[in-house]
Design a protein around this motif. Structure first.
Motif, short mmCIF file in Angstrom:
data_model
loop_
_atom_site.label_atom_id
_atom_site.label_comp_id
_atom_site.label_asym_id
_atom_site.label_seq_id
_atom_site.Cartn_x
_atom_site.Cartn_y
_atom_site.Cartn_z
N ASP A 88 0.44 -1.40 0.01
CA ASP A 88 0.17 -0.04 0.21
C ASP A 88 0.87 0.56 -0.32
O ASP A 88 2.06 0.90 0.09
CB ASP A 88 -1.04 0.05 1.31
CG ASP A 88 -0.27 0.03 2.91
OD1 ASP A 88 0.90 0.07 2.81
OD2 ASP A 88 -1.04 -0.52 3.51
N VAL A 89 0.06 2.30 -0.30
CA VAL A 89 1.01 3.29 -0.23
C VAL A 89 1.87 3.64 1.04
O VAL A 89 3.26 4.24 0.86
CB VAL A 89 -0.30 4.70 -0.14
CG1 VAL A 89 -0.56 5.05 0.87
CG2 VAL A 89 1.10 5.99 -0.86
N ARG A 90 2.05 3.10 2.26
CA ARG A 90 2.44 3.70 3.57
C ARG A 90 4.57 2.31 3.85
O ARG A 90 4.62 2.45 4.18
CB ARG A 90 1.79 3.21 4.34
CG ARG A 90 0.69 4.72 4.47
CD ARG A 90 -0.50 4.68 6.12
NE ARG A 90 -1.32 5.23 5.77
CZ ARG A 90 -2.84 5.19 5.17
NH1 ARG A 90 -2.36 3.56 4.55
NH2 ARG A 90 -3.20 6.58 5.42
N GLY A 91 3.76 1.38 2.05
CA GLY A 91 4.78 0.50 2.27
C GLY A 91 4.60 -0.91 2.62
O GLY A 91 5.35 -1.95 2.80
N PHE A 92 3.41 -0.94 3.43
CA PHE A 92 3.16 -2.73 3.73
C PHE A 92 2.07 -3.14 3.36
O PHE A 92 1.58 -2.54 2.12
CB PHE A 92 1.68 -1.96 5.55
CG PHE A 92 2.25 -1.39 6.67
CD1 PHE A 92 3.13 -1.82 7.39
CD2 PHE A 92 2.49 -0.22 6.38
CE1 PHE A 92 4.08 -1.06 8.15
CE2 PHE A 92 2.61 1.13 7.26
CZ PHE A 92 4.08 -0.19 8.25
N PRO A 93 2.62 -4.72 3.42
CA PRO A 93 2.05 -5.53 2.27
C PRO A 93 0.08 -5.47 2.74
O PRO A 93 0.05 -5.34 3.41
CB PRO A 93 2.18 -6.98 2.71
CG PRO A 93 3.37 -6.33 3.73
CD PRO A 93 3.37 -5.52 4.38
N VAL A 94 0.14 -5.67 1.09
CA VAL A 94 -1.89 -4.85 1.28
C VAL A 94 -2.40 -6.91 1.58
O VAL A 94 -1.80 -7.99 1.28
CB VAL A 94 -2.19 -5.16 -0.41
CG1 VAL A 94 -1.61 -3.72 -0.86
CG2 VAL A 94 -1.77 -5.93 -1.51
N ALA A 95 -4.09 -6.97 1.30
CA ALA A 95 -4.22 -8.25 1.74
C ALA A 95 -4.57 -8.40 0.88
O ALA A 95 -4.39 -8.23 -0.38
CB ALA A 95 -5.61 -7.88 2.39
N ARG A 96 -4.06 -10.14 0.68
CA ARG A 96 -3.92 -11.24 -0.73
C ARG A 96 -5.45 -11.73 -0.77
O ARG A 96 -5.95 -12.51 -0.14
CB ARG A 96 -2.78 -11.97 -0.99
CG ARG A 96 -3.13 -12.83 -2.28
CD ARG A 96 -2.61 -13.73 -2.75
NE ARG A 96 -2.09 -14.71 -1.90
CZ ARG A 96 -0.96 -15.29 -1.89
NH1 ARG A 96 -0.34 -15.04 -3.23
NH2 ARG A 96 -0.43 -15.56 -0.64
N VAL A 97 -6.20 -12.04 -1.12
CA VAL A 97 -7.41 -12.80 -1.22
C VAL A 97 -7.54 -14.03 -2.40
O VAL A 97 -7.27 -13.55 -3.69
CB VAL A 97 -8.80 -12.29 -1.75
CG1 VAL A 97 -10.33 -13.01 -1.80
CG2 VAL A 97 -9.45 -10.54 -0.46
N THR A 98 -8.01 -15.13 -1.28
CA THR A 98 -7.99 -16.28 -2.50
C THR A 98 -9.10 -16.84 -2.37
O THR A 98 -9.38 -17.43 -1.29
CB THR A 98 -6.74 -17.24 -2.58
OG1 THR A 98 -5.54 -17.43 -2.64
CG2 THR A 98 -6.15 -18.27 -3.05
#
Lengths: 553, 187
Positions: free
Chosen positions: A425-435
């Motif tokens: 995300d814009v703050r540098g954190f891993p985003v959620a991945r939906v499976t």
């Protein structure tokens, strides 16, 4: 001074927890990563005036967030597809003060008794972790009643023959039925179904200082310009009026600080982009069933059930065209009628289940609705010489009526939320991945009930009908995206009495942490076929009352 | 005077929009609605203060109440970053490329209009349609924006005087009046 509780997320769950706790004398800090367009910045006890009848602002330009350019999600159907197949919007629920409550059209049905005991009543399904909830409808009913009064629900007791028992009437009568729903309800009744006025958190009369809905039609996906929709503005204004709450908008919690079995506080990034810390006695997580597991994973939590059993409500969409009618779906509350028949077992559904090799199938709440937005219609209309006349004839809006079934998803351990290995995300954190992908149960239920709904549209007088679904299974050759359109996100931190198979206990408290509570739809064990909002709000109220040692009013 | 496009680009855009949504037998089209102005205003949104991204609320004044749509919302730091990424692209700026480069609307329009050709305004309708269809991605982008400029709120620069809504029999935004129960429930 350490605040009593930090509440992460200001949507229906977080707002409810905040209202109950502040009423009990607790001090709370509500941290919301989105902007505040809900409350008057000069007086947070009053609603703001930012919402409007504006399709560009709300549909095309992400006014309620999240903006997928800076807060994307990743998606894939299964691990076999690799890291992801799509990055961008995935089951986006507003990222703003008020959360998902701001854009919902306000249908707030209760679950029924059997929804809390699916395993005991109907038995297991292969591949799914069908289970009973660690609580019953009877235990939740007082909290349903309390939150219905708090947000103002319009409905008619006795209208739905399948409804669970109630301890009292709805706070107000239903609003005006939409013309299309009058016709579709009559057709449904002729076919032996049981349509009724949808319980809706939109005022039919002035209530609690907010005006009656004036049927503007900008309901689903829009903030209400006059705040006739009560969830969660009613809860947040009451919370702020106690003087015991701080609302921190544009404040992103990046990490819950954990020492042993206790959380000591959070790390957060404010509107200025600076990272800070805040301590609290309790942490209440209410980010929704995608952002809540993401935050717990970012905070280093590990549990085999965390992020698993994602459910979204597999949508069955049947549409009918009526060349002789003008249904004007732009007037009214988006959905005024629904029916529950698809969630009730009968001979036909038992036969359909047997044909599919399944022990049982359950559909979901069927919404009687149309689409009233002109830009949306234009996008689906051809450009060129015939465009203007096509829009004037309005075959894709004014002459269409639809049934949307919010089909019950079973809790498959393979449908998950985890952290994207590469997308940030814009703050540098891993985003959620939906499976996510539907299983045999969802497909069989959709196929069976979709045909019934088509026959109702034919009874209503449709020239033609189609039957499709979201996500991406087509019954008529029109391929849809595999990313679910549903904004109902459920599961991923399920509740239970066994700490080895559930993430939180029957009160929403994380088994492994003594002072962290989850207050959103993450904790659901099964998804039912009803919208999750009222049930998650009732659960949040129940959890907060338990913390404060108070009883529902 | 266009806000962001050059005069030449603006002329091509107008012709392309008119091909997508032509005036026809009394029906207003992109020309009457000012659809090209809607797109040009979006591309030049940051030449305004506040940027023309989100119109205000709760009422436009068309049905009563204050005319608040014309007072656009101020953007937060992150709102501005997102919309500059969307409109201007990432342009090699590290802050905008946390997930890789982003091609902005300005670049997509500029290259799309170049591909339509300097003589686009002179060729016949059949040739215009052929050129539009030759670039499916640009055609889809333009179509989406034409829909917004034809049927969105006039404060964004298109749907001039509500001509798009009028022709299809919609009032558009209806607060603070809304619709009566009789209008909702009757034919």
């Amino acid at each position: 001074m350490t605040t009593d509780a930090i509440i992460i997320g200001s949507g229906p769950g977080g707002s409810t927890a905040a209202e109950v706790l502040t009423r009990a004398g607790w001090s709370v800090v509500i941290m919301e990563k989105g902007r505040n367009h809900l409350l008057d910045p000069n007086d947070l006890t009053k609603p703001a005036a930012d919402y409007s009848n504006d399709e560009i602002k709300f549909i095309s330009r992400y006014f309620l967030g999240p903006d997928p350019l800076i807060e994307p999600r990743a998606f894939r159907r299964s691990a076999e597809e690799g890291e992801h197949t799509h990055v961008g919007e995935v089951n986006s629920i507003p990222t703003t003060v008020g959360g998902g409550g701001t854009h919902a059209d306000g249908k707030v049905p209760r679950f029924r008794e059997e929804d809390f005991g699916l395993l005991s009543i109907h038995g297991p399904q292969e591949g799914a972790h069908v289970d009973d909830w660690p609580l019953t409808y009877e235990e939740l009913e007082p909290f349903y009643a309390e939150v219905e009064r708090a947000i103002g629900v319009a409905g008619r007791e006795g209208a739905n023959p399948f409804a669970a028992w109630r301890s009292g009437p709805y706070p107000m009568a239903p609003g005006a039925p939409m013309y299309g729903a009058v016709l579709s309800s009559a057709a449904a009744e002729k076919m032996g179904l049981h349509p009724y006025e949808a319980p809706t958190a939109a005022n039919s009369v002035a209530y609690d200082g907010r005006p009656a809905c004036n049927n503007c039609g900008y309901c689903a996906f829009f903030g209400c310009p006059i705040h006739a929709k009560g969830d969660p503005v009613a809860l947040l204004t009451k919370t702020m009026a106690t003087g015991r709450a701080d609302l921190m908008a544009e404040t992103y919690v990046s990490h819950i600080r954990i020492e042993g079995r206790r959380a000591t506080g959070v790390d957060y990034i404010g509107p200025d982009g600076v990272e800070r810390k805040m301590d609290a006695k309790w942490i209440i997580v209410a980010g929704g069933a995608i952002e809540t597991p993401r935050l717990l994973l970012l905070s280093g939590m590990e549990h085999p059930a965390l992020g698993r059993h994602l459910m979204v409500h597999f949508q069955t969409i049947t549409v009918g065209h009526f060349s002789e009618l003008r249904l004007h779906p732009h007037k009214g509350r988006a959905v005024t009628h629904v029916h529950d028949d698809a969630m009730v077992q009968d001979e036909r559904s038992r036969a359909a289940a047997a044909e599919a090799g399944l022990p049982w199938i359950r559909g979901g709440l069927v919404e009687h609705s149309g689409g009233g937005l002109p830009i949306m219609e234009a996008r689906h209309s051809p450009w060129g010489r015939h465009h203007a006349q096509t829009m004037r004839d309005s075959n894709l809006r004014d002459r269409m009526w639809a049934f949307i079934m919010q089909g019950e998803d079973l809790p498959y351990p393979t449908n998950t939320v985890d952290l994207s290995p590469s997308i940030r995300d814009v703050r540098g954190f891993p985003v959620a991945r939906v499976t996510y992908q539907p299983g045999p149960h969802e497909l069989a239920a959709s196929k069976h009930h979709g045909k019934i709904l088509q026959s109702v549209l034919e009874e209503m007088g449709a020239d033609w009908t189609i039957h499709t679904s979201s996500p991406g299974v087509s019954y008529h050759g029109v391929e849809a995206t595999p990313v679910p359109e549903s904004r109902h996100v459920i599961g991923t931190a399920r509740m239970g009495d066994d700490p080895t198979t559930s993430v939180v206990d029957r009160w929403g408290r994380v088994h492994a942490l003594d002072n962290v509570v989850v207050a959103d739809s993450s904790v659901f064990v099964t998804s039912s076929g009803y919208g999750p909002t009222l049930t998650l709000v009732a659960l949040a109220a129940r959890a907060a009352h338990h913390l404060a040692g108070t009883e529902p009013s | 005077m266009p806000v962001w496009l050059t005069e030449g680009e603006y002329a091509i855009l107008r012709a392309a929009c008119a091909e997508m949504m032509p005036s026809d037998q009394g029906a207003p089209g992109a020309e009457e609605a000012g659809v090209a102005d809607y797109i040009d205003t979006l591309l030049g949104a940051f030449t305004f203060d506040p940027p023309r991204i989100w119109a205000g609320g709760p009422t436009s004044g068309r049905m009563g109440g204050e005319a608040r749509f014309a007072t656009f919302h101020r953007l937060s730091r992150l709102d501005e970053l997102a919309w500059r990424m969307r409109i201007e692209g990432s342009q090699g700026i590290p802050e905008r490329e946390f997930n890789g480069p982003v091609i902005g609307l300005q670049e997509r329009y500029r290259s799309g209009l170049v591909a339509l050709g300097d003589d686009f305004t002179q060729v016949d309708g059949k040739e215009r349609r052929r050129r539009l269809r030759a670039d499916a991605e640009f055609c889809e982008l333009l179509h989406g924006h034409c829909c917004e400029g034809m049927y969105g709120a006039p404060e964004y620069g298109g749907n001039r005087n509500g001509v798009g809504w009028d022709y299809i029999g919609l009032k558009g935004d209806v607060q603070p009046i809304g619709y009566s129960d009789v209008e909702v429930s009757g034919p």
